[in-house]
Structures are given as C-alpha cells and as structure tokens.
Design a protein around this motif. Structure first.
Motif, PDB file in Angstrom:
ATOM      1  N   LEU A 107      48.126  37.739  30.673  1.00 54.60           N
ATOM      2  CA  LEU A 107      47.445  37.366  32.790  1.00 54.60           C
ATOM      3  C   LEU A 107      46.434  36.897  32.987  1.00 54.60           C
ATOM      4  O   LEU A 107      46.405  35.859  33.320  1.00 54.60           O
ATOM      5  CB  LEU A 107      48.472  38.427  33.045  1.00 54.60           C
ATOM      6  CG  LEU A 107      47.735  38.144  34.438  1.00 54.60           C
ATOM      7  CD1 LEU A 107      49.135  37.163  35.037  1.00 54.60           C
ATOM      8  CD2 LEU A 107      48.951  39.595  35.288  1.00 54.60           C
ATOM      9  N   GLN A 108      45.589  37.455  32.035  1.00 52.66           N
ATOM     10  CA  GLN A 108      43.798  37.301  32.289  1.00 52.66           C
ATOM     11  C   GLN A 108      43.054  35.792  32.172  1.00 52.66           C
ATOM     12  O   GLN A 108      42.748  35.244  32.727  1.00 52.66           O
ATOM     13  CB  GLN A 108      43.303  38.597  31.988  1.00 52.66           C
ATOM     14  CG  GLN A 108      41.683  38.572  32.013  1.00 52.66           C
ATOM     15  CD  GLN A 108      40.918  39.584  31.517  1.00 52.66           C
ATOM     16  OE1 GLN A 108      41.044  40.163  30.355  1.00 52.66           O
ATOM     17  NE2 GLN A 108      39.599  39.637  32.622  1.00 52.66           N
ATOM     18  N   ALA A 155      37.226  37.122  28.330  1.00 51.42           N
ATOM     19  CA  ALA A 155      39.051  37.021  28.437  1.00 51.42           C
ATOM     20  C   ALA A 155      39.446  36.838  27.221  1.00 51.42           C
ATOM     21  O   ALA A 155      40.628  37.152  26.023  1.00 51.42           O
ATOM     22  CB  ALA A 155      39.547  36.190  29.603  1.00 51.42           C
ATOM     23  N   ILE A 205      48.830  42.393  29.876  1.00 55.33           N
ATOM     24  CA  ILE A 205      47.681  42.472  30.501  1.00 55.33           C
ATOM     25  C   ILE A 205      46.510  41.466  30.109  1.00 55.33           C
ATOM     26  O   ILE A 205      45.762  41.042  31.275  1.00 55.33           O
ATOM     27  CB  ILE A 205      47.129  43.518  30.944  1.00 55.33           C
ATOM     28  CG1 ILE A 205      48.318  44.560  31.507  1.00 55.33           C
ATOM     29  CG2 ILE A 205      46.233  43.383  31.759  1.00 55.33           C
ATOM     30  CD1 ILE A 205      48.093  45.540  31.586  1.00 55.33           C
ATOM     31  N   ALA A 206      46.406  41.317  28.850  1.00 58.91           N
ATOM     32  CA  ALA A 206      45.296  39.736  28.742  1.00 58.91           C
ATOM     33  C   ALA A 206      45.721  38.970  28.601  1.00 58.91           C
ATOM     34  O   ALA A 206      44.529  37.486  28.771  1.00 58.91           O
ATOM     35  CB  ALA A 206      45.159  40.587  27.002  1.00 58.91           C
ATOM     36  N   ARG A 214      38.802  38.773  24.458  1.00 60.07           N
ATOM     37  CA  ARG A 214      39.794  40.428  24.500  1.00 60.07           C
ATOM     38  C   ARG A 214      41.452  40.012  23.893  1.00 60.07           C
ATOM     39  O   ARG A 214      42.562  40.248  23.321  1.00 60.07           O
ATOM     40  CB  ARG A 214      39.956  41.042  25.635  1.00 60.07           C
ATOM     41  CG  ARG A 214      38.420  42.006  26.148  1.00 60.07           C
ATOM     42  CD  ARG A 214      38.584  42.473  27.378  1.00 60.07           C
ATOM     43  NE  ARG A 214      38.695  41.427  28.363  1.00 60.07           N
ATOM     44  CZ  ARG A 214      37.493  40.612  29.144  1.00 60.07           C
ATOM     45  NH1 ARG A 214      36.183  41.074  28.376  1.00 60.07           N
ATOM     46  NH2 ARG A 214      37.467  40.345  29.960  1.00 60.07           N
ATOM     47  N   ILE A 273      44.792  32.951  34.021  1.00 59.67           N
ATOM     48  CA  ILE A 273      44.033  32.794  35.600  1.00 59.67           C
ATOM     49  C   ILE A 273      43.342  32.197  34.967  1.00 59.67           C
ATOM     50  O   ILE A 273      42.196  31.374  35.528  1.00 59.67           O
ATOM     51  CB  ILE A 273      43.929  34.127  36.273  1.00 59.67           C
ATOM     52  CG1 ILE A 273      45.398  35.143  35.807  1.00 59.67           C
ATOM     53  CG2 ILE A 273      43.327  33.882  37.305  1.00 59.67           C
ATOM     54  CD1 ILE A 273      45.097  36.370  37.029  1.00 59.67           C
ATOM     55  N   VAL A 274      41.756  33.292  33.433  1.00 60.80           N
ATOM     56  CA  VAL A 274      40.557  32.715  33.600  1.00 60.80           C
ATOM     57  C   VAL A 274      40.786  31.338  33.198  1.00 60.80           C
ATOM     58  O   VAL A 274      40.143  30.509  33.896  1.00 60.80           O
ATOM     59  CB  VAL A 274      39.584  33.699  32.853  1.00 60.80           C
ATOM     60  CG1 VAL A 274      38.726  32.820  32.565  1.00 60.80           C
ATOM     61  CG2 VAL A 274      39.850  35.101  33.755  1.00 60.80           C
TER      62      VAL A 274
END
Length: 96
Positions: free
Chosen positions: A59-60, A5, A56-57, A8, A63-64
């Motif tokens: 947000l990922q 993540a 979006i990245a 990216r 979370i991760v």
C-alpha cells in the motif's frame, strides 16, 4: 535498502516469501509426517504477520511510487505463489 518505500517492500517481500516456503516445505511436512502441529502454529503466525506487513508495504509503495492498479494486483498475487515474491523482487531490482 530500508530507507525507501520500495526498499522496505522488497525486504519484507523476501522475508514473506521465505516464511511461506518454510511453512510449505518444513512446517507442513512436520505437521503431517512427524505429528508436530506446533511447527505450523509458530511458522503460520510468523507468516501471517509478515503477510500483513507485506500488504502494508505494498500500500505504501502504491501511494509513494504511484503504481498502476494492475501492478499492485500482480504484486498482491505474487504473495500467493511460493516463489512469486522472489520473481517480483528480481524484476524490481532490474528497475532500480
């Protein structure tokens, strides 16, 4: 680099930062000095897509990696500074 993540996020951040610089330094002058508004339309659309992917990245990664809210806000604001994503990427590279 694209397997994690964070990888990216860093990749998309660099692409988004590059599109922002192209928009500001190439497309906008072409629009106003060379009367070519199509440059802003094309580059602007690409930049908009990359900015959405950046969010979006982000947000990922939030979370991760369980980033703090402040760190996410700083990463979000970095996208609005012309070289902000590059500075953020340099700091993230030092951490990994």
């Amino acid at each position: 680099m694209l397997k994690t993540a964070l990888g990216r996020f860093r990749f998309i951040g660099n692409m988004e930062g590059t599109s922002y610089l192209v928009l500001l330094l190439i497309a906008m002058p072409l629009k106003y000095w060379a009367d070519m508004p199509i440059a802003v339309q094309i580059v602007g659309a690409i930049h908009g897509l990359l900015f959405t992917l950046y969010l979006i990245a982000l947000l990922q990664v939030w979370i991760v990696k369980r980033w703090s809210f402040l760190r996410v806000v700083i990463a979000f604001l970095a996208a609005f500074v012309p070289i902000g994503t590059y500075i953020l990427d340099a700091k993230l590279r030092k951490e990994t």
